[in-house]
Design a protein around this motif. Sequence first.
Motif, PDB file in Angstrom:
ATOM      1  N   ARG A 169      43.989 -15.565 -17.446  1.00  0.00           N
ATOM      2  CA  ARG A 169      43.466 -14.414 -16.697  1.00  0.00           C
ATOM      3  C   ARG A 169      43.618 -13.163 -17.558  1.00  0.00           C
ATOM      4  O   ARG A 169      44.497 -13.083 -18.430  1.00  0.00           O
ATOM      5  CB  ARG A 169      44.159 -14.237 -15.363  1.00  0.00           C
ATOM      6  CG  ARG A 169      45.571 -13.721 -15.432  1.00  0.00           C
ATOM      7  CD  ARG A 169      45.995 -13.126 -14.100  1.00  0.00           C
ATOM      8  NE  ARG A 169      47.340 -12.563 -14.163  1.00  0.00           N
ATOM      9  CZ  ARG A 169      47.807 -11.650 -13.332  1.00  0.00           C
ATOM     10  NH1 ARG A 169      47.044 -11.198 -12.354  1.00  0.00           N
ATOM     11  NH2 ARG A 169      49.037 -11.187 -13.445  1.00  0.00           N
ATOM     12  N   ASN A 172      44.465  -6.797 -19.382  1.00  0.00           N
ATOM     13  CA  ASN A 172      43.849  -5.510 -19.685  1.00  0.00           C
ATOM     14  C   ASN A 172      42.873  -5.725 -20.839  1.00  0.00           C
ATOM     15  O   ASN A 172      43.134  -6.535 -21.721  1.00  0.00           O
ATOM     16  CB  ASN A 172      44.904  -4.466 -20.063  1.00  0.00           C
ATOM     17  CG  ASN A 172      44.330  -3.070 -20.225  1.00  0.00           C
ATOM     18  OD1 ASN A 172      43.838  -2.713 -21.285  1.00  0.00           O
ATOM     19  ND2 ASN A 172      44.399  -2.272 -19.168  1.00  0.00           N
ATOM     20  N   ASP A 173      41.759  -4.964 -20.835  1.00  0.00           N
ATOM     21  CA  ASP A 173      40.711  -5.225 -21.814  1.00  0.00           C
ATOM     22  C   ASP A 173      40.534  -4.106 -22.832  1.00  0.00           C
ATOM     23  O   ASP A 173      39.598  -4.150 -23.620  1.00  0.00           O
ATOM     24  CB  ASP A 173      39.374  -5.467 -21.100  1.00  0.00           C
ATOM     25  CG  ASP A 173      38.415  -6.303 -21.938  1.00  0.00           C
ATOM     26  OD1 ASP A 173      38.879  -7.149 -22.717  1.00  0.00           O
ATOM     27  OD2 ASP A 173      37.191  -6.100 -21.804  1.00  0.00           O
ATOM     28  N   SER A 194      41.275   0.768 -19.172  1.00  0.00           N
ATOM     29  CA  SER A 194      40.826  -0.559 -19.609  1.00  0.00           C
ATOM     30  C   SER A 194      39.407  -0.533 -20.155  1.00  0.00           C
ATOM     31  O   SER A 194      38.664  -1.501 -20.035  1.00  0.00           O
ATOM     32  CB  SER A 194      40.935  -1.563 -18.459  1.00  0.00           C
ATOM     33  OG  SER A 194      40.721  -2.894 -18.927  1.00  0.00           O
ATOM     34  N   THR A 197      35.752  -2.365 -19.007  1.00  0.00           N
ATOM     35  CA  THR A 197      36.057  -3.444 -18.062  1.00  0.00           C
ATOM     36  C   THR A 197      37.014  -2.933 -16.986  1.00  0.00           C
ATOM     37  O   THR A 197      38.122  -2.514 -17.305  1.00  0.00           O
ATOM     38  CB  THR A 197      36.696  -4.644 -18.781  1.00  0.00           C
ATOM     39  OG1 THR A 197      35.849  -5.071 -19.839  1.00  0.00           O
ATOM     40  CG2 THR A 197      36.926  -5.795 -17.817  1.00  0.00           C
ATOM     41  N   CYS A 199      39.671  -3.433 -15.190  1.00  0.00           N
ATOM     42  CA  CYS A 199      40.814  -4.328 -14.997  1.00  0.00           C
ATOM     43  C   CYS A 199      42.077  -3.472 -14.988  1.00  0.00           C
ATOM     44  O   CYS A 199      42.650  -3.172 -16.038  1.00  0.00           O
ATOM     45  CB  CYS A 199      40.863  -5.366 -16.124  1.00  0.00           C
ATOM     46  SG  CYS A 199      42.207  -6.556 -15.966  1.00  0.00           S
ATOM     47  N   LEU A 201      45.526  -3.624 -13.558  1.00  0.00           N
ATOM     48  CA  LEU A 201      46.524  -4.460 -12.899  1.00  0.00           C
ATOM     49  C   LEU A 201      47.930  -3.919 -13.128  1.00  0.00           C
ATOM     50  O   LEU A 201      48.336  -3.678 -14.268  1.00  0.00           O
ATOM     51  CB  LEU A 201      46.450  -5.898 -13.424  1.00  0.00           C
ATOM     52  CG  LEU A 201      45.125  -6.639 -13.227  1.00  0.00           C
ATOM     53  CD1 LEU A 201      45.226  -8.045 -13.801  1.00  0.00           C
ATOM     54  CD2 LEU A 201      44.748  -6.687 -11.757  1.00  0.00           C
TER      55      LEU A 201
END
Length: 283
Positions: A169, A172-173, A194, A197, A199, A201
């Motif tokens: 999964r 972070n992008d 990020s 993207t 992302c 979290l």
Amino acid sequence: MNIHYYNVAGHVMAVQAPEVLFARLDNCLPFEVPPSSALLTLLVEVAEEPLPQNWSEEWRQEEDGNEIVCGHAGEHPVFIFCHHGRMIGLLTTSADYRTGRLVMPRYAKLAVDNAMMITFALATACADTLLFHASVVSCHDKAYMFLGPSGTGKSTHSQLWIKHIEGSRLINDDNPVVRLQDDGRVMVYGSPWSGKTPCYLQTNCPLCAIVWLKQAPHNRISRLHPIDAYAALLSSISGKRWDRRVADGLHHSVNRLLSLLPVHQLECLPDAEAAQICYENGE
């Protein structure tokens, strides 16, 4: 003006701004915490603000029409944010970057994100904390971080893991945070930043390996020489390398990180085999 608190990789940031601005910071919501002692404080105001007198430029970068200009006015660092040639924010900080004031002619989320990210990276540089330009995935409770210049395929490689490596999964992008723990563990954290993207979290995972990606007509992984590994890491970390205090903090943390984790180079194609080779040999 209201104050919201955000915990990023164990560091608390206090942001003071008109309440209407917070409603647009959806990327920060997973990191919001109750009022607590903050490492750094950012004041955000919407107003016209001229450039400081006797301001001197030090460095600038531009990508996709977004430009960040760094400089100083006396003892105070200054950062100017522009979008397609138009100034959207002016950030002035204390010498240690722990307090900052962002002034915008009108609300610009990009300026707020940039100000938060810059103050975070610089204020934590001496706290065994590194803000990377990288993509990170977790798999079976271990994290793998992919580095490389823009356009190398970091995001593509992460997606290959998610598609072909069971249990993977995305953490972070674009801007994960790495913290070196006193007990020798290396943890990687999600952040409110990020890239393209979404992302965001509030999560962390033990970092297992760091991989420098290089496009090639084949798939081959090898351990980087320590000098090459040092250069790869340092080029991927956010920081003002001409600021002695920041540079010393980054140098200390990178050296310690290299003593704790391997850094590999993956010459690769954008295919499933590249992900599999990296997973099997990256530790």
